[in-house]
Write a protein that holds these residues in place. Sequence first.
Motif, PDB file in Angstrom:
ATOM      1  N   ARG A   1       0.832  -1.200   0.000  1.00 57.04           N
ATOM      2  CA  ARG A   1       0.000   0.000   0.000  1.00 57.04           C
ATOM      3  C   ARG A   1       0.867   1.250   0.000  1.00 57.04           C
ATOM      4  O   ARG A   1       1.782   1.399   0.816  1.00 57.04           O
ATOM      5  CB  ARG A   1      -0.890   0.020   1.255  1.00 57.04           C
ATOM      6  CG  ARG A   1      -2.069  -0.934   1.214  1.00 57.04           C
ATOM      7  CD  ARG A   1      -3.167  -0.448   0.300  1.00 57.04           C
ATOM      8  NE  ARG A   1      -3.596   0.892   0.626  1.00 57.04           N
ATOM      9  CZ  ARG A   1      -4.468   1.182   1.610  1.00 57.04           C
ATOM     10  NH1 ARG A   1      -4.998   0.197   2.332  1.00 57.04           N
ATOM     11  NH2 ARG A   1      -4.803   2.429   1.829  1.00 57.04           N
ATOM     12  N   ASN A   2       0.563   2.152  -0.899  1.00 57.36           N
ATOM     13  CA  ASN A   2       1.240   3.446  -0.922  1.00 57.36           C
ATOM     14  C   ASN A   2       0.544   4.356   0.085  1.00 57.36           C
ATOM     15  O   ASN A   2      -0.666   4.563   0.006  1.00 57.36           O
ATOM     16  CB  ASN A   2       1.153   4.046  -2.331  1.00 57.36           C
ATOM     17  CG  ASN A   2       1.855   5.397  -2.432  1.00 57.36           C
ATOM     18  OD1 ASN A   2       1.440   6.357  -1.808  1.00 57.36           O
ATOM     19  ND2 ASN A   2       2.896   5.462  -3.236  1.00 57.36           N
ATOM     20  N   VAL A   3       1.296   4.910   1.035  1.00 59.16           N
ATOM     21  CA  VAL A   3       0.691   5.777   2.047  1.00 59.16           C
ATOM     22  C   VAL A   3       1.125   7.235   1.897  1.00 59.16           C
ATOM     23  O   VAL A   3       0.549   8.117   2.531  1.00 59.16           O
ATOM     24  CB  VAL A   3       0.992   5.279   3.479  1.00 59.16           C
ATOM     25  CG1 VAL A   3       0.420   3.896   3.684  1.00 59.16           C
ATOM     26  CG2 VAL A   3       2.479   5.291   3.775  1.00 59.16           C
ATOM     27  N   LEU A   4       2.145   7.480   1.077  1.00 59.77           N
ATOM     28  CA  LEU A   4       2.584   8.851   0.817  1.00 59.77           C
ATOM     29  C   LEU A   4       3.217   8.888  -0.567  1.00 59.77           C
ATOM     30  O   LEU A   4       4.136   8.118  -0.852  1.00 59.77           O
ATOM     31  CB  LEU A   4       3.592   9.310   1.879  1.00 59.77           C
ATOM     32  CG  LEU A   4       3.692  10.823   2.099  1.00 59.77           C
ATOM     33  CD1 LEU A   4       2.408  11.369   2.711  1.00 59.77           C
ATOM     34  CD2 LEU A   4       4.874  11.153   3.002  1.00 59.77           C
ATOM     35  N   SER A   5       2.712   9.762  -1.420  1.00 61.14           N
ATOM     36  CA  SER A   5       3.211   9.810  -2.791  1.00 61.14           C
ATOM     37  C   SER A   5       4.512  10.589  -2.880  1.00 61.14           C
ATOM     38  O   SER A   5       4.913  11.285  -1.951  1.00 61.14           O
ATOM     39  CB  SER A   5       2.163  10.455  -3.698  1.00 61.14           C
ATOM     40  OG  SER A   5       2.053  11.839  -3.424  1.00 61.14           O
ATOM     41  N   SER A   6       5.143  10.505  -4.033  1.00 60.16           N
ATOM     42  CA  SER A   6       6.430  11.172  -4.237  1.00 60.16           C
ATOM     43  C   SER A   6       6.286  12.694  -4.233  1.00 60.16           C
ATOM     44  O   SER A   6       7.260  13.414  -3.992  1.00 60.16           O
ATOM     45  CB  SER A   6       7.049  10.716  -5.562  1.00 60.16           C
ATOM     46  OG  SER A   6       6.179  11.011  -6.639  1.00 60.16           O
ATOM     47  N   THR A   7       5.082  13.200  -4.495  1.00 64.12           N
ATOM     48  CA  THR A   7       4.892  14.655  -4.543  1.00 64.12           C
ATOM     49  C   THR A   7       4.558  15.263  -3.180  1.00 64.12           C
ATOM     50  O   THR A   7       4.538  16.480  -3.031  1.00 64.12           O
ATOM     51  CB  THR A   7       3.753  15.006  -5.524  1.00 64.12           C
ATOM     52  OG1 THR A   7       2.539  14.376  -5.094  1.00 64.12           O
ATOM     53  CG2 THR A   7       4.090  14.548  -6.927  1.00 64.12           C
ATOM     54  N   GLN A   8       4.277  14.421  -2.187  1.00 66.03           N
ATOM     55  CA  GLN A   8       3.917  14.939  -0.863  1.00 66.03           C
ATOM     56  C   GLN A   8       5.172  15.170  -0.018  1.00 66.03           C
ATOM     57  O   GLN A   8       6.148  14.419  -0.115  1.00 66.03           O
ATOM     58  CB  GLN A   8       2.976  13.961  -0.143  1.00 66.03           C
ATOM     59  CG  GLN A   8       1.590  13.893  -0.762  1.00 66.03           C
ATOM     60  CD  GLN A   8       0.731  12.842  -0.099  1.00 66.03           C
ATOM     61  OE1 GLN A   8       0.841  11.645  -0.409  1.00 66.03           O
ATOM     62  NE2 GLN A   8      -0.117  13.267   0.825  1.00 66.03           N
ATOM     63  N   THR A   9       5.092  16.203   0.828  1.00 70.30           N
ATOM     64  CA  THR A   9       6.232  16.535   1.665  1.00 70.30           C
ATOM     65  C   THR A   9       6.573  15.410   2.628  1.00 70.30           C
ATOM     66  O   THR A   9       5.683  14.696   3.109  1.00 70.30           O
ATOM     67  CB  THR A   9       5.975  17.832   2.457  1.00 70.30           C
ATOM     68  OG1 THR A   9       7.125  18.122   3.261  1.00 70.30           O
ATOM     69  CG2 THR A   9       4.765  17.698   3.377  1.00 70.30           C
ATOM     70  N   LYS A  10       7.862  15.274   2.913  1.00 65.73           N
ATOM     71  CA  LYS A  10       8.326  14.233   3.844  1.00 65.73           C
ATOM     72  C   LYS A  10       8.753  14.850   5.182  1.00 65.73           C
ATOM     73  O   LYS A  10       9.358  14.167   6.004  1.00 65.73           O
ATOM     74  CB  LYS A  10       9.519  13.471   3.232  1.00 65.73           C
ATOM     75  CG  LYS A  10       9.280  12.947   1.807  1.00 65.73           C
ATOM     76  CD  LYS A  10       8.098  12.021   1.716  1.00 65.73           C
ATOM     77  CE  LYS A  10       7.911  11.440   0.316  1.00 65.73           C
ATOM     78  NZ  LYS A  10       7.515  12.419  -0.691  1.00 65.73           N
TER      79      LYS A  10
END
Length: 203
Positions: free
Chosen positions: A101-110
């Motif tokens: 499951r993807n819970v945070l995409s590459s475009t969202q802040t880390k």
Amino acid sequence: MAGIGLLVFGGIVLLRYPNKPGGKIAIGSLEVSSVGAGLPLIVLGVACILAYARTDLPDLRLPATSTEASTSTSISSCFDRYLSELPADRQTTLEVGASDRNVLSSTQTKTTPIALLFNENRNRLGAMVFNVFPTDDLFRIDTIIDANCQPIEQFSNASRGGDKNILQNWDTLQMTLNNSSYTLRLGYSEGEVEVNAFKNFTP
């Protein structure tokens, strides 16, 4: 007062003027007719008194919500408070058995926290708030709570031991929620945060 007045007036008409032309009163399926005018007036007066009594008397009925519904609302409210500072796009619900499951995409802040909500058969088991540190390939757990929103301490890094709040990339977290054990494997790849697997733990 209007009802009492109609009741008294109808009684007087019924006794003193029995031959005064009457009429018909219909309320829903209930219908009253009379040759004399007194009886319909009495019926109308009684109806007024009953209508007033229904609006004036206190409501003695039990609350519509059951204890179970009240408890469910309370649990929902405590999770809402727990997650109040996190936007919806940083919250992911996981059912036991979920994988890849993807819970945070590459475009969202880390640079801000992420939340996972744990379910089993759609029943809330608990939740976890954590942060990802991409340059160090690790995750740091802030808190884990159970179904009653109480912090738990029964969790560990099952892959390497050490500080239980720190997971290296693709390490497995083992935790106890509601007297059952679960494992969660987190990973970071190509800018995305993923859950590799969330499942029951059987030694």
